[in-house]
Each structure stands twice: as C-alpha cells, then as structure tokens.
Motif scaffolding. Structure first.
Motif, PDB file in Angstrom:
ATOM      1  N   PHE A 263      44.901 -30.214   6.779  1.00 61.94           N
ATOM      2  CA  PHE A 263      43.352 -30.294   6.054  1.00 61.94           C
ATOM      3  C   PHE A 263      42.914 -31.740   6.383  1.00 61.94           C
ATOM      4  CE2 PHE A 263      45.295 -26.926   3.528  1.00 61.94           C
ATOM      5  CZ  PHE A 263      44.958 -25.778   4.303  1.00 61.94           C
ATOM      6  N   GLY A 264      43.535 -32.683   6.669  1.00 60.22           N
ATOM      7  CA  GLY A 264      43.140 -34.029   6.816  1.00 60.22           C
ATOM      8  C   GLY A 264      43.353 -34.932   6.006  1.00 60.22           C
ATOM      9  N   ASP A 265      43.214 -36.313   6.090  1.00 59.71           N
ATOM     10  CA  ASP A 265      43.718 -37.367   5.232  1.00 59.71           C
ATOM     11  C   ASP A 265      42.556 -37.329   4.258  1.00 59.71           C
ATOM     12  OD1 ASP A 265      45.890 -38.004   6.440  1.00 59.71           O
ATOM     13  OD2 ASP A 265      44.826 -39.856   7.364  1.00 59.71           O
ATOM     14  N   SER A 266      41.432 -36.861   4.268  1.00 56.89           N
ATOM     15  CA  SER A 266      40.392 -36.668   3.354  1.00 56.89           C
ATOM     16  C   SER A 266      40.483 -35.799   2.298  1.00 56.89           C
ATOM     17  CB  SER A 266      39.034 -36.860   4.086  1.00 56.89           C
ATOM     18  OG  SER A 266      38.803 -35.931   5.196  1.00 56.89           O
ATOM     19  N   SER A 267      41.849 -34.965   2.304  1.00 56.98           N
ATOM     20  CA  SER A 267      42.008 -34.040   1.586  1.00 56.98           C
ATOM     21  C   SER A 267      42.566 -34.647   0.037  1.00 56.98           C
ATOM     22  CB  SER A 267      43.269 -33.116   1.670  1.00 56.98           C
ATOM     23  OG  SER A 267      43.037 -32.672   3.002  1.00 56.98           O
TER      24      SER A 267
ATOM     25  N   LYS B 257      48.063 -32.929   4.043  1.00 55.78           N
ATOM     26  CA  LYS B 257      46.956 -33.727   4.827  1.00 55.78           C
ATOM     27  C   LYS B 257      47.200 -33.247   6.323  1.00 55.78           C
ATOM     28  CE  LYS B 257      47.426 -38.010   2.137  1.00 55.78           C
ATOM     29  NZ  LYS B 257      48.042 -39.356   1.791  1.00 55.78           N
ATOM     30  N   ALA B 258      48.484 -32.685   6.787  1.00 52.23           N
ATOM     31  CA  ALA B 258      48.550 -32.592   7.886  1.00 52.23           C
ATOM     32  C   ALA B 258      47.822 -31.250   8.550  1.00 52.23           C
ATOM     33  CB  ALA B 258      50.070 -32.137   8.149  1.00 52.23           C
TER      34      ALA B 258
ATOM     35  N   HIS C  25      36.410 -30.995  -0.528  1.00 52.28           N
ATOM     36  CA  HIS C  25      36.921 -31.118   0.728  1.00 52.28           C
ATOM     37  C   HIS C  25      37.725 -30.024   1.151  1.00 52.28           C
ATOM     38  CE1 HIS C  25      38.126 -32.662   4.586  1.00 52.28           C
ATOM     39  NE2 HIS C  25      39.446 -32.071   4.135  1.00 52.28           N
TER      40      HIS C  25
ATOM     41  N   ILE D  31      36.916 -26.068   3.040  1.00 50.93           N
ATOM     42  CA  ILE D  31      37.740 -25.592   4.413  1.00 50.93           C
ATOM     43  C   ILE D  31      38.319 -24.087   3.966  1.00 50.93           C
ATOM     44  CG2 ILE D  31      39.670 -25.586   5.943  1.00 50.93           C
ATOM     45  CD1 ILE D  31      39.204 -28.965   5.516  1.00 50.93           C
TER      46      ILE D  31
ATOM     47  N   GLN E 253      43.091 -20.383   6.931  1.00 55.64           N
ATOM     48  CA  GLN E 253      43.333 -21.858   6.457  1.00 55.64           C
ATOM     49  C   GLN E 253      43.657 -21.334   4.846  1.00 55.64           C
ATOM     50  OE1 GLN E 253      43.723 -24.512   7.985  1.00 55.64           O
ATOM     51  NE2 GLN E 253      42.610 -23.872   9.707  1.00 55.64           N
TER      52      GLN E 253
ATOM     53  N   ASN F 140      40.868 -34.116  -3.313  1.00 60.20           N
ATOM     54  CA  ASN F 140      39.511 -33.975  -2.951  1.00 60.20           C
ATOM     55  C   ASN F 140      39.282 -32.692  -2.993  1.00 60.20           C
ATOM     56  OD1 ASN F 140      36.914 -33.932  -1.952  1.00 60.20           O
ATOM     57  ND2 ASN F 140      37.497 -35.454  -0.437  1.00 60.20           N
TER      58      ASN F 140
END
Ligand SMILES: CC(C)(COP(=O)(O)OP(=O)(O)OC[C@H]1O[C@@H](n2cnc3c(N)ncnc32)[C@H](O)[C@@H]1O)[C@@H](O)C(=O)NCCC(=O)NCCS
Ligand SMILES: Nc1ncnc2c1ncn2[C@@H]1O[C@H](COP(=O)(O)OP(=O)(O)OP(=O)(O)O)[C@@H](O)[C@H]1O
Length: 197
Positions: A53-57, A50-51, A68, A72, A79, A65
């Motif tokens: 690739f974002g909460d929408s992972s 999450k840190a 998502h 990336i 990445q 996800n």
C-alpha cells in the motif's frame, strides 16, 4: 477455560459490552487493537504493508496511517483481502500467546469485528453477537469518530450481513436504546460460569 468470541456490526457496542464483561473480571482480548498493534510492531508485516500500500502507510514516527490504508482497502475488495491475509495470521498468533499466559479463570472473551469473516470463531467455544439498529449504530459512530454514513455503509458491505452473523452466533445481545444492556451481560456471564461446572 472456555474461549468466547464476541462480535457485532460497526458501532453495535462490542467494546461497550466487552468493558462490562471486564468489570465482572473476565479477561478480554481486543482483536482489532491487537491487529493495529502487530501492524506497527511486526517487522515482516510492516514491510508487507508498505510493499502493498506504499510507504505512506506509515508516518515518519512509525505510526500507522489508518486513513491512507482505509481509503485503499475499503474501496477495493482485492486490496482488503490482501491486507486481511497479512494481518489476520499475526493477530491469531497474538491471541494464542495471550490465552496461554492466562490461568485460573473460567472463561476469556475475544472481541473481534470480523469474528465470523476471519473464521476465528472456529477457535472459540461459543460466540456472541451484539446487535443494534443501523440508524442507532450510525448515530453512535458518527458521534464517536468522524466517519460518514457512506463510509460506515462501505465497511458494512465488506462484512457478513447481520442475518448471517446472527445465524452463526450462539448468543445475541441487543444494544438498542430500549433494552437494558447490563442485565443481558449478567445473564450470559452466569451461563458461562455454570458451563464450567
Ligand atoms: C484499515 C484500518 C487501518 C482502518 O482503521 P480505522 O481506525 O479507520 O478503523 P478500525 O480499525 O477502528 O475499524 C472500524 C470498523 O471498520 C470495520 N473494519 C475494520 N477492518 C476491517 C476489515 N478488514 N474488513 C471489514 N471491515 C473492517 C469494522 O467494522 C471495525 O469495527 C484498520 O481497520 C485495519 O488495519 N484493518 C485490518 C485489520 C483488521 O482486519 N482489523 C479488524 C479485525 S481484526
Ligand atoms: N447502550 C448504549 N448507550 C449509549 N451509548 C452507547 C451504548 N452502546 C454503545 N454506545 C456508544 O456508541 C459508540 C459505539 O460503541 P462501541 O465503541 O462499543 O461499538 P463497537 O461495536 O465496538 O464499534 P466499532 O465497530 O466501530 O469498533 C461508543 O461511543 C459508545 O460509547
């Protein structure tokens, strides 16, 4: 007990071949599935993903996800390396735990897309590469998932070339639409059984 690593390029038929070994009674560890499992169960890893690739992972129900994350990491080498560095150690630990719980079999199989790239073949006694021509792999993957040609090519470009994998592999299984698959698996199975004597 021997540990045999099994790999192959995307859509080559790794899982199909592994299922045949399973029918012969060989325990199979599916590293790619294990990687997906640790990504939704290992709290530290979840926080790291999450840190990075974002909460929408993750979806609200905690599911990964994949689209998502794939969008990336398969478009950015750094990445992808970051994701690998988080996920692979947790997957290796899961494999060790799995192996330690298995008794009384001559050998086990570890199916992993990145057997060579992740160095996990060094923890195996032998390795197998499943090979199929690109056009056939593409057709199989496009029929199975909704990946485009460009997406398949992009993922392949992040992996060792077929030549490099073949050079590292101890055994090769050809899974094209000409050679019969099951006799090749049977032959290797006999070989691995005889290695144990
Ligand atoms: C990025 C994720 C979420 C994409 O999921 P998705 O369902 O779209 O793909 P899936 O995991 O089924 O992989 C399909 C194919 O993509 C390729 N691929 C997957 N991960 C990687 C990677 N880290 N590097 C290069 N190729 C990869 C492989 O050829 C694999 O067979 C997922 O692949 C993932 O979490 N990857 C990181 C963990 C990993 O390295 N897994 C593979 C080996 S253990
Ligand atoms: N010899 C074969 N004949 C017909 N279909 C096959 C054969 N081998 C594999 N397939 C089909 O091709 C697709 C890809 O095979 P499989 O899932 O085993 O490949 P994989 O290498 O594990 O793929 P990935 O790298 O995406 O995880 C599947 O739908 C499978 O049923």
């Amino acid at each position: 007990m021997f540990k045999i690593g099994l790999t192959g390029n995307i859509g080559s038929g790794k899982t199909t071949v592994s299922k045949v070994f399973e029918l012969l009674g060989v325990p199979v560890f599916y590293a790619d599935d294990a990687a997906k499992k640790v990504m939704v169960t290992d709290r530290e890893l979840i926080a790291g993903v999450k840190a990075a690739f974002g909460d929408s992972s993750y979806f609200e129900d905690g599911a990964l996800n994949r689209k998502h994350i794939a969008a990336i990491v398969f478009n950015d080498k750094e990445q992808l390396a970051r994701l690998n560095a988080m996920v692979h150690p947790a997957t290796f630990r899961a494999f060790d735990e799995w192996v330690n719980a298995i008794k009384d079999v001559p050998y086990v199989l570890k199916e992993a897309a990145l057997l060579f790239e992740s160095d996990s073949y060094k923890m195996c006694d032998y390795s197998i590469m499943v090979q199929a021509p690109f056009q056939l792999r593409l057709k199989r993957v496009m029929e199975r998932d909704s990946l485009s040609r460009a997406e398949v090519e992009s993922r392949e470009s992040k992996q060792f070339s077929e030549e490099k994998k073949a050079a590292l592999a101890d055994y090769i299984i050809i899974n094209d639409d000409v050679q019969l698959l099951i006799p090749q698996v049977l032959e290797l199975h006999q070989k691995f059984l005889s290695l144990g004597h």
